[in-house]
Motif scaffolding. Structure first.
Motif, short mmCIF file in Angstrom:
data_model
loop_
_atom_site.label_atom_id
_atom_site.label_comp_id
_atom_site.label_asym_id
_atom_site.label_seq_id
_atom_site.Cartn_x
_atom_site.Cartn_y
_atom_site.Cartn_z
N UNK A 88 19.87 15.97 45.23
CA UNK A 88 19.58 14.61 45.69
C UNK A 88 19.33 14.55 47.20
N UNK A 89 19.37 15.68 47.87
CA UNK A 89 19.12 15.71 49.30
C UNK A 89 20.33 15.46 50.17
N UNK A 90 21.52 15.42 49.56
CA UNK A 90 22.74 15.21 50.32
C UNK A 90 23.38 16.53 50.71
N UNK A 91 24.54 16.42 51.34
CA UNK A 91 25.28 17.62 51.73
C UNK A 91 26.27 17.98 50.62
N UNK A 92 26.09 19.11 49.94
CA UNK A 92 27.01 19.49 48.86
C UNK A 92 28.45 19.64 49.35
N UNK A 93 28.61 20.27 50.51
CA UNK A 93 29.96 20.53 51.01
C UNK A 93 30.64 19.23 51.42
N UNK A 94 29.94 18.37 52.16
CA UNK A 94 30.53 17.10 52.57
C UNK A 94 30.88 16.24 51.37
N UNK A 95 29.98 16.20 50.37
CA UNK A 95 30.25 15.44 49.14
C UNK A 95 31.51 15.96 48.46
N UNK A 96 31.59 17.26 48.35
CA UNK A 96 32.74 17.88 47.68
C UNK A 96 34.04 17.61 48.43
N UNK A 97 34.03 17.78 49.74
CA UNK A 97 35.26 17.61 50.51
C UNK A 97 35.73 16.15 50.49
N UNK A 98 34.79 15.21 50.52
CA UNK A 98 35.19 13.80 50.40
C UNK A 98 35.83 13.54 49.05
N UNK A 99 35.27 14.09 48.00
CA UNK A 99 35.85 13.92 46.66
C UNK A 99 37.25 14.51 46.59
N UNK A 100 37.43 15.67 47.19
CA UNK A 100 38.75 16.30 47.16
C UNK A 100 39.77 15.51 47.97
N UNK A 101 39.34 14.94 49.09
CA UNK A 101 40.25 14.14 49.92
C UNK A 101 40.73 12.91 49.16
N UNK A 102 39.80 12.23 48.47
CA UNK A 102 40.18 11.05 47.69
C UNK A 102 41.04 11.47 46.50
N UNK A 103 40.70 12.58 45.87
CA UNK A 103 41.51 13.06 44.74
C UNK A 103 42.93 13.37 45.20
N UNK A 126 43.54 23.11 46.10
CA UNK A 126 42.79 24.32 45.78
C UNK A 126 41.28 24.07 45.84
N UNK A 127 40.89 22.86 45.44
CA UNK A 127 39.47 22.53 45.45
C UNK A 127 38.86 22.53 46.82
N UNK A 128 39.68 22.34 47.85
CA UNK A 128 39.17 22.34 49.22
C UNK A 128 38.49 23.66 49.58
N UNK A 129 38.86 24.76 48.91
CA UNK A 129 38.27 26.06 49.24
C UNK A 129 37.17 26.47 48.28
N UNK A 130 36.96 25.70 47.20
CA UNK A 130 35.98 26.11 46.19
C UNK A 130 34.55 26.11 46.73
N UNK A 131 34.29 25.27 47.72
CA UNK A 131 32.92 25.23 48.25
C UNK A 131 32.50 26.57 48.83
N UNK A 132 33.46 27.38 49.25
CA UNK A 132 33.13 28.69 49.79
C UNK A 132 32.46 29.58 48.75
#
Length: 414
Positions: A88-103, A126-132
């Motif tokens: 969708x043209x967004x940032x995968x890492x930023x999207x993921x980290x925001x989701x993990x923070x809310x979770x 644990x999800x915070x490191x999955x983007x790596x």
């Protein structure tokens, strides 16, 4: 259908539905009984033959596997969300980290306000490191999973092995009084009948809501971090396997049915006989506390992973075979609302068992608890699909999505 496309993946949703329903098979014991009963089947007497049969079936087929299946699907879904954000043209890492923070916030609230058996905060950390690992090829993901699981199992095998060696010395003919005293102190730290923690749990969870929350704040606040030590390596291994299975196309129908069937047969043929032997060892040991803990935290882990893979393969085969059935559609709807259903289960079960609700805590036998499981399963299957016929997301999925994106998402279908 591709992993990056906007369409739902029926197989992934349905397997997630099976996971969110299946995890209650084990969690029900934690909702209804003291913590020690989750690990030790004789912790809360009286124990009937039916209770032991229920415990044995869970040890053979479900203990650790439903939690593992949940973690595996968490890894697969995390990869899917990042891939869609990228498309969708967004940032995968930023999207993921925001989701993990809310979770993590949801998990902390769940832990403090509803149930200390929360797994969401554990997954968020644990999800915070999955983007790596998002760009790793399948073989690297598998190797990393094997390393994480092996280190976890080896660490706890050494710990429990040392406890068994000390037990042998302290119960032998040459044991000194100091060794015997040390052994008794050590044994008191393992879950089992007569543990002071059982009396404490019965007093707290048959009490009022304020007392339960105060207990979490004063005595249980470090539980999520202890959970990382006890289960972190295992959970991370499952998540990496889920990412590998997602990348390899298992959930998108790219695996030949013969290959899926082969995984199921091999996984069950290797794991189930050995898991049965470990269960028999537990019984033959007289339900020794150290043996039970060793199986729970160390020795059964590799076999549980294999068995969980067998469960995944079986679920994929069944979902693909009956994809057009009404039951699969309802299970998939429950999976699309897994976050809501997981938290709703905690709200319902704690209200049934804790003192501020019906007060059934500690008074229902292990075997009888599965009537409550069946009722909750029925509720998930009955309400999830009608809700999604009217709305785009489950209510808490919508809230999670809106908070993570920083804007109110459309909920009602047009």
């Amino acid at each position: 259908m591709t992993a990056t496309g906007p369409s739902r993946i029926l197989t992934l949703d349905a397997v997630r539905g099976i996971a969110v329903m299946g995890i209650l098979l084990m969690n029900i014991v934690s909702f209804a009984m003291p913590d020690a009963a989750y690990v030790h089947p004789l912790a809360l007497p009286p124990v009937s033959d039916g209770d032991l049969v229920a415990w044995g079936i869970n040890q053979l087929l479900f203990e650790g596997r439903m939690r593992g299946l949940f973690a595996l699907l968490f890894g697969a879904s995390t990869l899917l969300v990042m891939a869609r954000a990228d498309a969708a043209g967004g940032s995968p890492v930023a999207t993921h980290l925001r989701r993990m923070a809310v979770l993590a916030l949801f998990g902390a609230a769940h832990f403090l306000l509803l149930w200390e058996g929360d797994i969401l905060l554990h997954y968020a950390i644990l999800g915070m490191v999955l983007w790596l690992a998002r760009d790793w090829p399948v073989d690297k993901l598998v190797r990393a999973a094997v390393i994480a699981l092996s280190l976890h199992s080896l660490y706890w095998s050494f710990q429990i092995g040392g406890a068994l060696m000390f037990q042998a010395m302290a119960t032998g003919p040459d044991a000194t009084p100091q060794m015997v005293a040390g052994y008794r102190t050590m044994l008191a730290g393992f879950p089992g009948p007569g543990s002071p923690a059982i009396v404490r749990d019965l007093a707290i969870y048959t009490g009022d809501y304020a007392g339960i929350v105060e207990h979490r704040l004063s005595d249980k606040l470090w539980t999520p971090w202890e959970l990382l030590k006890v289960l972190g390596g295992e959970s991370l291994g499952y998540m990496l396997i889920g990412m590998a299975l997602m990348k390899s196309g298992l959930f998108t129908g790219e695996w030949p049915r013969a290959a899926v069937r082969r995984v199921m047969v091999v996984a069950y043929a290797v794991s189930l006989p050995l898991l049965a032997l470990l269960t028999c060892w537990t019984v033959a040991s007289g339900f020794d506390r150290i043996v039970i803990m060793g199986n729970f935290i160390a020795w059964a882990v590799p076999l549980r992973v294999l068995c969980a893979l067998g469960h995944v393969a079986l679920a994929v085969l069944l979902v693909q075979r009956f994809a057009a059935s009404a039951l699969v559609a309802r299970i998939a709807a429950a999976g699309r609302m897994a976050f809501t259903n997981y938290l709703a289960t905690s709200a319902v079960m704690t209200t049934i068992f804790y003192g501020y609700g019906l007060g059934l805590y500690g008074s229902v036998g292990r075997a009888e608890l599965y009537w409550f499981v069946a009722a909750m399963w029925a509720a998930m299957l009955l309400w999830s699909r009608p809700w999604l016929d009217r709305f785009r997301y489950g209510p808490l999925e919508w809230l999670w999505r809106s908070l993570a994106r920083g804007r109110i998402e459309a909920l009602r279908r047009s």
